[in-house]
Design an enzyme around this catalytic site. Structure first.
Site, PDB file in Angstrom:
ATOM      1  N   TYR A  68      -1.851  -1.281  10.477  1.00 22.83           N
ATOM      2  CA  TYR A  68      -1.841  -1.390   9.009  1.00 22.83           C
ATOM      3  C   TYR A  68      -0.527  -0.847   8.440  1.00 22.83           C
ATOM      4  O   TYR A  68       0.104  -1.476   7.592  1.00 22.83           O
ATOM      5  CB  TYR A  68      -3.044  -0.618   8.466  1.00 22.83           C
ATOM      6  CG  TYR A  68      -3.311  -0.789   6.993  1.00 22.83           C
ATOM      7  CD1 TYR A  68      -4.024  -1.889   6.511  1.00 22.83           C
ATOM      8  CD2 TYR A  68      -2.885   0.161   6.067  1.00 22.83           C
ATOM      9  CE1 TYR A  68      -4.291  -2.041   5.154  1.00 22.83           C
ATOM     10  CE2 TYR A  68      -3.146   0.024   4.712  1.00 22.83           C
ATOM     11  CZ  TYR A  68      -3.855  -1.083   4.262  1.00 22.83           C
ATOM     12  OH  TYR A  68      -4.119  -1.221   2.917  1.00 22.83           O
TER      13      TYR A  68
ATOM     14  N   SER B  93       0.875  -1.176   0.000  1.00 26.35           N
ATOM     15  CA  SER B  93       0.000   0.000   0.000  1.00 26.35           C
ATOM     16  C   SER B  93       0.910   1.223   0.000  1.00 26.35           C
ATOM     17  O   SER B  93       2.105   1.112   0.315  1.00 26.35           O
ATOM     18  CB  SER B  93      -0.838  -0.006   1.288  1.00 26.35           C
ATOM     19  OG  SER B  93      -1.445   1.254   1.521  1.00 26.35           O
TER      20      SER B  93
HETATM   21  P1  NAD Z   1     -11.548  -6.118   0.346  1.00 23.02           P
HETATM   22  O1  NAD Z   1     -12.110  -5.997   1.723  1.00 23.02           O
HETATM   23  O2  NAD Z   1     -12.417  -5.778  -0.829  1.00 23.02           O
HETATM   24  O3  NAD Z   1     -11.010  -7.592   0.093  1.00 23.02           O
HETATM   25  C1  NAD Z   1     -10.247  -8.253   1.050  1.00 23.02           C
HETATM   26  C2  NAD Z   1     -10.200  -9.714   0.683  1.00 23.02           C
HETATM   27  O4  NAD Z   1      -9.466 -10.398   1.700  1.00 23.02           O
HETATM   28  C3  NAD Z   1     -11.578 -10.368   0.622  1.00 23.02           C
HETATM   29  O5  NAD Z   1     -11.570 -11.359  -0.388  1.00 23.02           O
HETATM   30  C4  NAD Z   1     -11.698 -11.020   2.007  1.00 23.02           C
HETATM   31  O6  NAD Z   1     -12.592 -12.113   2.027  1.00 23.02           O
HETATM   32  C5  NAD Z   1     -10.270 -11.458   2.206  1.00 23.02           C
HETATM   33  N1  NAD Z   1      -9.924 -11.703   3.596  1.00 23.02           N
HETATM   34  C6  NAD Z   1     -10.054 -10.872   4.660  1.00 23.02           C
HETATM   35  N2  NAD Z   1      -9.635 -11.513   5.770  1.00 23.02           N
HETATM   36  C7  NAD Z   1      -9.228 -12.749   5.398  1.00 23.02           C
HETATM   37  C8  NAD Z   1      -8.707 -13.864   6.081  1.00 23.02           C
HETATM   38  N3  NAD Z   1      -8.511 -13.854   7.417  1.00 23.02           N
HETATM   39  N4  NAD Z   1      -8.420 -14.980   5.368  1.00 23.02           N
HETATM   40  C9  NAD Z   1      -8.646 -15.033   4.035  1.00 23.02           C
HETATM   41  N5  NAD Z   1      -9.143 -14.002   3.336  1.00 23.02           N
HETATM   42  C10 NAD Z   1      -9.427 -12.873   4.019  1.00 23.02           C
HETATM   43  O7  NAD Z   1     -10.227  -5.246   0.388  1.00 23.02           O
HETATM   44  P2  NAD Z   1      -9.320  -4.599  -0.772  1.00 23.02           P
HETATM   45  O8  NAD Z   1      -9.454  -3.138  -0.664  1.00 23.02           O
HETATM   46  O9  NAD Z   1      -9.557  -5.268  -2.070  1.00 23.02           O
HETATM   47  O10 NAD Z   1      -7.885  -4.968  -0.213  1.00 23.02           O
HETATM   48  C11 NAD Z   1      -7.052  -5.948  -0.789  1.00 23.02           C
HETATM   49  C12 NAD Z   1      -5.610  -5.640  -0.435  1.00 23.02           C
HETATM   50  O11 NAD Z   1      -5.238  -4.382  -1.007  1.00 23.02           O
HETATM   51  C13 NAD Z   1      -5.347  -5.528   1.055  1.00 23.02           C
HETATM   52  O12 NAD Z   1      -4.082  -6.095   1.363  1.00 23.02           O
HETATM   53  C14 NAD Z   1      -5.307  -4.028   1.284  1.00 23.02           C
HETATM   54  O13 NAD Z   1      -4.539  -3.681   2.392  1.00 23.02           O
HETATM   55  C15 NAD Z   1      -4.659  -3.576  -0.012  1.00 23.02           C
HETATM   56  N6  NAD Z   1      -4.889  -2.168  -0.333  1.00 23.02           N
HETATM   57  C16 NAD Z   1      -6.149  -1.672  -0.518  1.00 23.02           C
HETATM   58  C17 NAD Z   1      -6.293  -0.338  -0.851  1.00 23.02           C
HETATM   59  C18 NAD Z   1      -7.645   0.282  -1.104  1.00 23.02           C
HETATM   60  O14 NAD Z   1      -7.720   1.504  -1.249  1.00 23.02           O
HETATM   61  N7  NAD Z   1      -8.710  -0.494  -1.200  1.00 23.02           N
HETATM   62  C19 NAD Z   1      -5.177   0.493  -0.969  1.00 23.02           C
HETATM   63  C20 NAD Z   1      -3.923  -0.047  -0.757  1.00 23.02           C
HETATM   64  C21 NAD Z   1      -3.788  -1.386  -0.449  1.00 23.02           C
END
Ligand code: NAD
Length: 264
Positions: free
Chosen positions: A159, A146
């Protein structure tokens, strides 16, 4: 668009994307499937719906429900993938959760969960996947960090610590595999409109009495100079590039895709 798997660049490869039932993980899984890779999906929620979306792209896919906070389940998932598809050629460590509170109010149990799922799971999955990649002489590991892997925001202690850790871990793994056909890199997205961020928009709207739309504009305006969300499809395209031969000497990189957030 459906690509013919046999002529696609990743035809014959198998990718495992953790947390791929929604958001960025599902976007990456779709992009890898469009490039011809078979997919092992993981995550909670609508697994059947995610699986159907991937299978519609003409590749083989399966779902494993490992809880990424449990190392034994991560190992079982890698064994399942190897048994079902022969190997994991591409590992995308994407599963992640968020929790926002000042350090003095941060529940210790939430700290442990954020570190386990966002950081330790990446270690456990690489530990289980690297031996077979070494044997085959080729592999791609893509860790979804991130902007919070390179800079901080108040309220996100666990985080930010986890994501900084993911970038350090990525560099170590890249060095340990530097003389092999395996590359390990990190992608650092800015704001992407997914369920994880929608929760933060809803919290901002409730806290400041804003409409959800106004809260979304405010959230972007505070950090992201482009004032646009990055999309899961854009991150998926970057992941596909990292799997190409053109990227074979990218090792230990932290690739920002953040609308200018970290340029400030
Ligand atoms: P999201 O909530 O849409 O998806 C998260 C996914 O992880 C889902 O499929 C959920 O079921 C799964 N998950 C959560 N806990 C779990 C567990 N204990 N075991 C197995 N699966 C689990 O979130 P997102 O925004 O798509 O985030 C995905 C990644 O991208 C994360 O690592 C997040 O930190 C990173 N990220 C997101 C953003 C953003 O703006 N959305 C920005 C930077 C980084």
């Amino acid at each position: 668009m459906t690509t013919s798997p046999s002529s696609a660049p990743l035809a014959g490869k198998t990718a495992l994307v953790t947390g791929s039932t929604s958001g960025i993980g599902l976007g990456i899984a779709k992009a890898l499937a469009q490039a011809g890779a078979n997919l092992v999906l993981n995550g909670f929620g609508d697994a059947a719906g995610a699986l159907a979306q991937i299978e519609a792209l003409g590749v083989r896919a399966a779902h494993h429900g490992a809880d990424m906070s449990r190392p034994a389940e991560i190992e079982a998932m890698l064994a399942f993938a190897a048994q079902r598809f022969g190997a994991v050629d591409i590992l995308v460590n994407n599963a992640g959760i968020q929790f926002v509170a000042p350090i003095e109010d941060f529940p210790a149990e939430r700290w442990d969960a954020v570190i386990a799922i966002n950081l330790s799971a990446t270690f456990h999955a690489m530990r289980a996947a690297l031996p077979a990649m070494r044997q085959r002489g080729w592999g791609r590991v893509i860790n979804i960090a991130s902007v919070h892997g390179v800079i901080a925001s108040a309220g996100k202690s666990a985080y930010v610590a986890a994501k900084h850790g993911v970038i350090g871990l990525t560099k170590v793994a890249a060095l340990e595999t530097a003389r092999t056909g395996i590359t390990v890199n990190a992608i650092c997205p800015g704001w992407v409109l997914t369920p994880l961020v929608q929760q933060q928009i809803d919290a901002l709207a409730a806290r400041e009495g804003l409409t959800v739309e106004a809260a979304s504009v405010k959230l972007l305006g505070e950090k992201q100079p482009s004032a646009q969300f990055v999309t899961p499809a854009q991150i998926g395209a970057l992941a596909v590039f990292l799997c190409s031969d053109a990227a074979s000497e990218m090792r230990g990189a932290e690739l920002k895709i953040d609308g200018g957030w970290t340029a400030q």
